[in-house]
Design a protein around this motif. Structure first.
Motif, PDB file in Angstrom:
ATOM      1  N   THR A  71      84.787  54.501  45.836  1.00 39.84           N
ATOM      2  CA  THR A  71      85.617  54.581  45.013  1.00 39.84           C
ATOM      3  C   THR A  71      86.853  54.025  44.579  1.00 39.84           C
ATOM      4  N   HIS A  99      85.678  53.335  40.474  1.00 42.02           N
ATOM      5  CA  HIS A  99      86.191  54.070  40.159  1.00 42.02           C
ATOM      6  C   HIS A  99      86.802  53.960  39.014  1.00 42.02           C
ATOM      7  N   ASP A 108      80.913  55.553  37.723  1.00 41.45           N
ATOM      8  CA  ASP A 108      81.011  56.247  38.422  1.00 41.45           C
ATOM      9  C   ASP A 108      80.105  57.391  38.118  1.00 41.45           C
ATOM     10  N   ASP A 138      80.216  59.362  41.778  1.00 41.40           N
ATOM     11  CA  ASP A 138      80.220  60.777  42.147  1.00 41.40           C
ATOM     12  C   ASP A 138      78.993  61.606  42.407  1.00 41.40           C
TER      13      ASP A 138
END
Length: 515
Positions: free
Chosen positions: A419, A423, A444, A448
């Motif tokens: 992240t 990301h 991404d 997620d």
């Protein structure tokens, strides 16, 4: 070199007998590879020199057991107990009573905790705000109870709340009263309090007599800025330092172990060094140039240079040992001839020159110089613009360098590393910026989905897929992982067995003492 010599001749020129007496009698003298301190607001402490000292001044709701980075060994810190709802989205923390802030800032309350976590979750007041994206509400139930509500499950809520990065708790009144000055005059609840910072010389800390675990046995710490490796080593050999930031190379370790009455500690986590390639900026918007860099890098050579007892090859864009790590990512092999061919295909038959901003921090600079030589063999000339470490951190976040060498350790779960570095929400110069220097966002959806999954096997699959996508797109080139190295006098007893430290340096606790 003139700077280091001046330090030895001035601030650190103590008679041998007096130096030994000072160390044993009270002041712990620490040598750090830094020109100066950066930011001591713990929510902005991103560099190693800042992280090490911040950990001595602050607590979190929970903490790693001293000497460990095992998530299974997270234990109470400012919270004495906690519970969560069945769905894992509501957590209630019950604070210790009677915890005192440094100075005259009074007793810790739930209001300070709520303020601290909201501050950590705000990109304007924290470098770690992305970690708190799933937080829906943080509220004080009463003066000693804090409730956290999540929008979605996270892989490790306790990991976010440890005494590390965004989990540190600050004094609300001190932050509001001191404003920008808080970064040099922080106030926490930890075993040591900041006394003063002398620019380009040292930060001086004193024992927190009101520390809830007991008054520290060491009354003072002198955290000394000595950017020259040679000057630090000479000061340590002259017994002017008790604890010395070491070099993670085999020769340094072997040589230092020969110094009488010396212990060399090598410990986790391994900091993964990555060449982050800005895919939105020429020349790295052409994947063939990125692939050429990947083929030019020789990880085995880097480990031989650094030393096999203090380093290991990077195998993915997530460090080894993290929950979710996989080495099944399809790293491009070392192949200088293929690198030259790719450059020619991309329109650079005579090679290419890349200007990159880099830190003067000795350990990082020497590593980048080895990479520089490797790239040169493949027709890539790396023009290094060397700046002071704090300036380096500022400029790389302003998109001023198409290639960023960054070495980091994070809480050992793949989600946080993926992240923060890869990301789309973390791309530098965006409102939610963290440390995504590559401008990649191709993984991404996998990142997620893994974060909110309640199926451990599915989570692992998604993290592995994310790593493969990022490596395939050459968002970054993993180099090597470096273990942490510090040297100390054998009369310095940490009070625990040092196997790991997420603050990147030995924790100095209430139990640390001179024997």
């Amino acid at each position: 070199m003139r700077f280091g010599t001046a330090l030895l001749a001035g601030a650190f020129a103590l008679a041998s007998g007096a130096a030994v007496a000072q160390g044993q009698g009270g002041t712990l003298r620490v040598g750090m590879a830094a020109q100066d301190i950066g930011r001591l607001d713990p929510h902005f402490a991103v560099s190693t020199p800042d992280r090490v000292v911040v950990a001595w001044m602050f607590n979190g709701l929970v903490r790693f057991k001293p000497g460990s980075i095992n998530p299974a060994e997270v234990e109470p810190d400012l919270a004495e107990r906690w519970e969560s709802s069945e769905d894992g989205k509501t957590w209630t923390f019950h604070l210790r009573r009677g915890v005192r802030f440094h100075g005259n800032y009074g007793e810790l309350t739930a209001d300070d905790v709520v303020f601290s976590l909201r501050k950590a979750a705000n990109a304007q007041s924290s470098a770690f705000s992305a970690d708190f994206r799933a937080f829906e509400a943080i509220e004080a139930v009463d003066p000693h109870t804090v409730r956290i509500t999540l929008r979605e499950n996270v892989p490790s809520l306790l990991g976010i709340l440890t005494a590390y990065s965004g989990g540190y708790i600050v004094s609300r009144r001190a932050v509001e009263e001191r404003g920008a000055d808080f970064a040099r005059n922080p106030v926490g609840t930890g075993p040591f309090a900041m006394d003063r910072v002398t620019p380009n010389q040292s930060a001086e800390l004193t024992a927190h007599a009101g520390y809830f675990r007991g008054t520290p046995q060491i009354p003072r710490i002198s955290y000394r800025f000595i950017p020259s490796d040679a000057s630090r080593d000479l000061a340590f050999q002259a017994r002017e330092l008790d604890l010395n930031y070491g070099r993670s190379d085999q020769a340094w370790q072997n040589r230092t172990r020969q110094i009488p009455n010396t212990i060399v500690d090598v410990f986790e986590p391994g900091e993964l060094a990555i060449l982050n390639l800005n895919t939105s900026m020429p020349p790295f918007n052409d994947i063939r140039v990125r692939q050429a860099v990947a083929h030019a890098v020789n990880r085995a050579e880097l480990v031989r240079w650094r030393g096999e007892s203090v380093s290991r090859e990077g195998q993915s864009l997530v460090p080894r040992g993290y929950l979710g790590f996989t080495n099944d990512v399809g790293l491009l092999p070392h192949d200088p001839a293929r690198a030259r061919a790719l450059l020619a295909e991309a329109g650079h038959p005579n090679g290419i020159t890349i200007r990159a901003i880099h830190t003067q921090l000795p350990e990082m600079l020497s590593a980048m110089q080895v990479v520089q030589q490797q790239l040169r063999r493949a027709g890539i000339t790396l023009d290094l613009q060397v700046v002071e470490h704090a300036t380096f951190h500022q400029q790389i976040r302003q998109n001023l360098s198409p290639m960023v060498y960054y070495a980091a350790a994070r809480f050992p779960v793949a989600d946080i590393y993926l992240t923060q570095f890869f990301h789309g929400r973390s791309i530098v110069q965006t409102p939610t910026a963290v440390t995504n220097f590559s401008h990649c966002n191709q993984a991404d959806s996998q990142i997620d989905a893994a974060r909110v999954s309640t199926n451990p096997q599915e989570q692992m699959r998604l993290w592995a897929e994310a790593q493969r996508i990022l490596v395939q797109n050459v968002c970054g080139v993993p180099l090597f992982e470096t273990l942490l190295v510090f040297a100390r006098r054998d009369n310095l007893d940490y009070g625990y067995d040092l196997r790991g430290s997420m603050s990147l340096g030995p924790l100095i606790t209430e139990g640390t003492r001179f024997r």
